[in-house]
Design a protein around this motif. Sequence first.
Motif, PDB file in Angstrom:
ATOM      1  N   VAL A  37       0.838  -1.203   0.000  1.00  0.00           N
ATOM      2  CA  VAL A  37       0.000   0.000   0.000  1.00  0.00           C
ATOM      3  C   VAL A  37       0.872   1.251   0.000  1.00  0.00           C
ATOM      4  O   VAL A  37       0.656   2.195  -0.786  1.00  0.00           O
ATOM      5  CB  VAL A  37      -0.953  -0.009   1.209  1.00  0.00           C
ATOM      6  CG1 VAL A  37      -1.637   1.349   1.363  1.00  0.00           C
ATOM      7  CG2 VAL A  37      -1.993  -1.101   1.054  1.00  0.00           C
ATOM      8  N   MET A  38       1.881   1.298   0.873  1.00  0.00           N
ATOM      9  CA  MET A  38       2.740   2.481   0.942  1.00  0.00           C
ATOM     10  C   MET A  38       3.584   2.643  -0.310  1.00  0.00           C
ATOM     11  O   MET A  38       3.866   3.768  -0.732  1.00  0.00           O
ATOM     12  CB  MET A  38       3.638   2.394   2.187  1.00  0.00           C
ATOM     13  CG  MET A  38       2.887   2.585   3.495  1.00  0.00           C
ATOM     14  SD  MET A  38       3.985   2.801   4.917  1.00  0.00           S
ATOM     15  CE  MET A  38       4.637   1.137   5.053  1.00  0.00           C
ATOM     16  N   ALA A  39       3.998   1.518  -0.916  1.00  0.00           N
ATOM     17  CA  ALA A  39       4.833   1.601  -2.116  1.00  0.00           C
ATOM     18  C   ALA A  39       4.057   2.072  -3.332  1.00  0.00           C
ATOM     19  O   ALA A  39       4.662   2.553  -4.300  1.00  0.00           O
ATOM     20  CB  ALA A  39       5.469   0.247  -2.399  1.00  0.00           C
ATOM     21  N   THR A  40       2.744   1.935  -3.310  1.00  0.00           N
ATOM     22  CA  THR A  40       1.932   2.310  -4.472  1.00  0.00           C
ATOM     23  C   THR A  40       1.237   3.653  -4.293  1.00  0.00           C
ATOM     24  O   THR A  40       0.498   4.074  -5.191  1.00  0.00           O
ATOM     25  CB  THR A  40       0.867   1.232  -4.748  1.00  0.00           C
ATOM     26  OG1 THR A  40       0.087   1.017  -3.569  1.00  0.00           O
ATOM     27  CG2 THR A  40       1.514  -0.081  -5.154  1.00  0.00           C
ATOM     28  N   ASN A  41       1.461   4.316  -3.174  1.00  0.00           N
ATOM     29  CA  ASN A  41       0.863   5.627  -2.918  1.00  0.00           C
ATOM     30  C   ASN A  41       1.960   6.679  -2.782  1.00  0.00           C
ATOM     31  O   ASN A  41       3.157   6.373  -2.888  1.00  0.00           O
ATOM     32  CB  ASN A  41      -0.003   5.583  -1.661  1.00  0.00           C
ATOM     33  CG  ASN A  41      -1.311   4.856  -1.888  1.00  0.00           C
ATOM     34  OD1 ASN A  41      -2.216   5.384  -2.525  1.00  0.00           O
ATOM     35  ND2 ASN A  41      -1.426   3.632  -1.371  1.00  0.00           N
ATOM     36  N   THR A  42       1.573   7.897  -2.537  1.00  0.00           N
ATOM     37  CA  THR A  42       2.532   8.967  -2.298  1.00  0.00           C
ATOM     38  C   THR A  42       2.744   9.150  -0.802  1.00  0.00           C
ATOM     39  O   THR A  42       1.984   8.628   0.019  1.00  0.00           O
ATOM     40  CB  THR A  42       2.026  10.292  -2.907  1.00  0.00           C
ATOM     41  OG1 THR A  42       0.810  10.683  -2.237  1.00  0.00           O
ATOM     42  CG2 THR A  42       1.751  10.132  -4.397  1.00  0.00           C
ATOM     43  N   THR A  43       3.799   9.877  -0.452  1.00  0.00           N
ATOM     44  CA  THR A  43       4.073  10.152   0.956  1.00  0.00           C
ATOM     45  C   THR A  43       2.932  10.937   1.598  1.00  0.00           C
ATOM     46  O   THR A  43       2.611  10.739   2.770  1.00  0.00           O
ATOM     47  CB  THR A  43       5.390  10.927   1.090  1.00  0.00           C
ATOM     48  OG1 THR A  43       6.452  10.161   0.502  1.00  0.00           O
ATOM     49  CG2 THR A  43       5.723  11.196   2.547  1.00  0.00           C
ATOM     50  N   GLN A  44       2.301  11.823   0.824  1.00  0.00           N
ATOM     51  CA  GLN A  44       1.165  12.578   1.347  1.00  0.00           C
ATOM     52  C   GLN A  44      -0.003  11.645   1.683  1.00  0.00           C
ATOM     53  O   GLN A  44      -0.687  11.827   2.704  1.00  0.00           O
ATOM     54  CB  GLN A  44       0.710  13.644   0.335  1.00  0.00           C
ATOM     55  CG  GLN A  44       1.687  14.789   0.143  1.00  0.00           C
ATOM     56  CD  GLN A  44       2.888  14.404  -0.709  1.00  0.00           C
ATOM     57  OE1 GLN A  44       2.871  13.367  -1.372  1.00  0.00           O
ATOM     58  NE2 GLN A  44       3.916  15.241  -0.683  1.00  0.00           N
ATOM     59  N   ASP A  45      -0.241  10.644   0.823  1.00  0.00           N
ATOM     60  CA  ASP A  45      -1.310   9.686   1.100  1.00  0.00           C
ATOM     61  C   ASP A  45      -1.009   8.863   2.348  1.00  0.00           C
ATOM     62  O   ASP A  45      -1.910   8.532   3.133  1.00  0.00           O
ATOM     63  CB  ASP A  45      -1.501   8.750  -0.104  1.00  0.00           C
ATOM     64  CG  ASP A  45      -2.024   9.489  -1.326  1.00  0.00           C
ATOM     65  OD1 ASP A  45      -2.718  10.497  -1.141  1.00  0.00           O
ATOM     66  OD2 ASP A  45      -1.723   9.058  -2.450  1.00  0.00           O
ATOM     67  N   ILE A  46       0.256   8.519   2.533  1.00  0.00           N
ATOM     68  CA  ILE A  46       0.641   7.718   3.697  1.00  0.00           C
ATOM     69  C   ILE A  46       0.427   8.496   4.985  1.00  0.00           C
ATOM     70  O   ILE A  46       0.069   7.925   6.023  1.00  0.00           O
ATOM     71  CB  ILE A  46       2.117   7.277   3.562  1.00  0.00           C
ATOM     72  CG1 ILE A  46       2.295   6.367   2.346  1.00  0.00           C
ATOM     73  CG2 ILE A  46       2.594   6.573   4.824  1.00  0.00           C
ATOM     74  CD1 ILE A  46       3.739   6.045   2.038  1.00  0.00           C
ATOM     75  N   SER A  47       0.634   9.820   4.931  1.00  0.00           N
ATOM     76  CA  SER A  47       0.555  10.660   6.135  1.00  0.00           C
ATOM     77  C   SER A  47      -0.860  11.047   6.505  1.00  0.00           C
ATOM     78  O   SER A  47      -1.067  11.690   7.538  1.00  0.00           O
ATOM     79  CB  SER A  47       1.392  11.931   5.923  1.00  0.00           C
ATOM     80  OG  SER A  47       2.732  11.601   5.596  1.00  0.00           O
ATOM     81  N   LYS A  48      -1.827  10.687   5.690  1.00  0.00           N
ATOM     82  CA  LYS A  48      -3.210  11.070   5.977  1.00  0.00           C
ATOM     83  C   LYS A  48      -3.746  10.322   7.196  1.00  0.00           C
ATOM     84  O   LYS A  48      -3.282   9.231   7.542  1.00  0.00           O
ATOM     85  CB  LYS A  48      -4.093  10.768   4.774  1.00  0.00           C
ATOM     86  CG  LYS A  48      -3.888  11.692   3.587  1.00  0.00           C
ATOM     87  CD  LYS A  48      -4.825  11.317   2.445  1.00  0.00           C
ATOM     88  CE  LYS A  48      -4.649  12.241   1.252  1.00  0.00           C
ATOM     89  NZ  LYS A  48      -5.542  11.860   0.119  1.00  0.00           N
ATOM     90  N   TYR A  49      -4.729  10.923   7.838  1.00  0.00           N
ATOM     91  CA  TYR A  49      -5.431  10.257   8.943  1.00  0.00           C
ATOM     92  C   TYR A  49      -6.934  10.405   8.708  1.00  0.00           C
ATOM     93  O   TYR A  49      -7.430  11.525   8.525  1.00  0.00           O
ATOM     94  CB  TYR A  49      -5.059  10.861  10.295  1.00  0.00           C
ATOM     95  CG  TYR A  49      -5.693  10.112  11.446  1.00  0.00           C
ATOM     96  CD1 TYR A  49      -5.105   8.960  11.947  1.00  0.00           C
ATOM     97  CD2 TYR A  49      -6.898  10.552  11.998  1.00  0.00           C
ATOM     98  CE1 TYR A  49      -5.695   8.270  12.992  1.00  0.00           C
ATOM     99  CE2 TYR A  49      -7.487   9.854  13.034  1.00  0.00           C
ATOM    100  CZ  TYR A  49      -6.883   8.716  13.526  1.00  0.00           C
ATOM    101  OH  TYR A  49      -7.465   8.013  14.548  1.00  0.00           O
ATOM    102  N   PRO A  50      -7.672   9.285   8.687  1.00  0.00           N
ATOM    103  CA  PRO A  50      -7.200   7.907   8.840  1.00  0.00           C
ATOM    104  C   PRO A  50      -6.356   7.467   7.653  1.00  0.00           C
ATOM    105  O   PRO A  50      -6.501   8.014   6.555  1.00  0.00           O
ATOM    106  CB  PRO A  50      -8.512   7.106   8.921  1.00  0.00           C
ATOM    107  CG  PRO A  50      -9.505   7.938   8.179  1.00  0.00           C
ATOM    108  CD  PRO A  50      -9.133   9.364   8.453  1.00  0.00           C
TER     109      PRO A  50
END
Length: 282
Positions: A37-50
């Motif tokens: 999931v993290m490898a296929t998204n951007t860093t901004q997407d990873i930092s989102k909550y939830p």
Amino acid sequence: MKALRVRRPLTARGLLLHAILIVGVLISMFPFYWTIVMATNTTQDISKYPPKLTFGPHLLDNIQRLLDSIDFFGAMFNTVVVAVSTTALVLLLDSLAAFAFAKYEFPGRRVLFAMLMAIFMLPLQLAIIPQYLIMAELGWLGSLKAVIFPATANAFGIFWMRQYMIGAIHDELIDAARMDGCGFFRQYWHVGLPAVRPGLAFLGIYTFVAAWNDYVWPLVALVNPDKVTLQVALSQLNVSHGRQDYAMVMAGVLLAVLPLVVVFSLFARSFIADATKGAVRE
């Protein structure tokens, strides 16, 4: 004629056991899923909550930035050389030493095995400075030899194969081979190795994964930037200041994990088949 197997209906206890096993599998698989999931998204997407729990379309972009940042395939080639060479030498040397400890009586056998167990209990970090000095004297610092040869024989591999050989290789087979004129190496090759294939498969998987994931000793010994292994190369992606590109790092982690999955799939099937062969009767 093979006996017909009657399938019994699942009881409440059986259903509960299956549910627990399924939950355990899902928990153990989640870190790998989260890596994808993290490898296929951007860093901004990873930092989102939830956090975002679905795959994204940015895998190729993350891989491209990874390849622009480090010599990924060069580091992977170095890691393959180290892992394959270390595994092959460990399987050969550890099984030879274990065969001698398990099936031969020789002077000092108990003392040597006690010393081996003492080494087995020592932390690996204690050997870093002596190994570094030895590699410096040999002139091997910066080359892959400095990583391969110190790991070619380890106490755990010898202990594991000795314990396995004691039960798997019957003394009658060794005596029969001696009566036929077989020396030590022919007994080892034709009698010992065929009986301990599951043990060798486990040791091969364990050694390959350990060599592939090793970080501390390659970081110390591989002073040549062109000869770094994959774990050292991936650590260069970390930054002390500024914004960390976690998506790029996880793309590198994903690519580094895939060979381990392939190796485990190949060796685990042989290991399980050999280990259960004696439990199945025609």
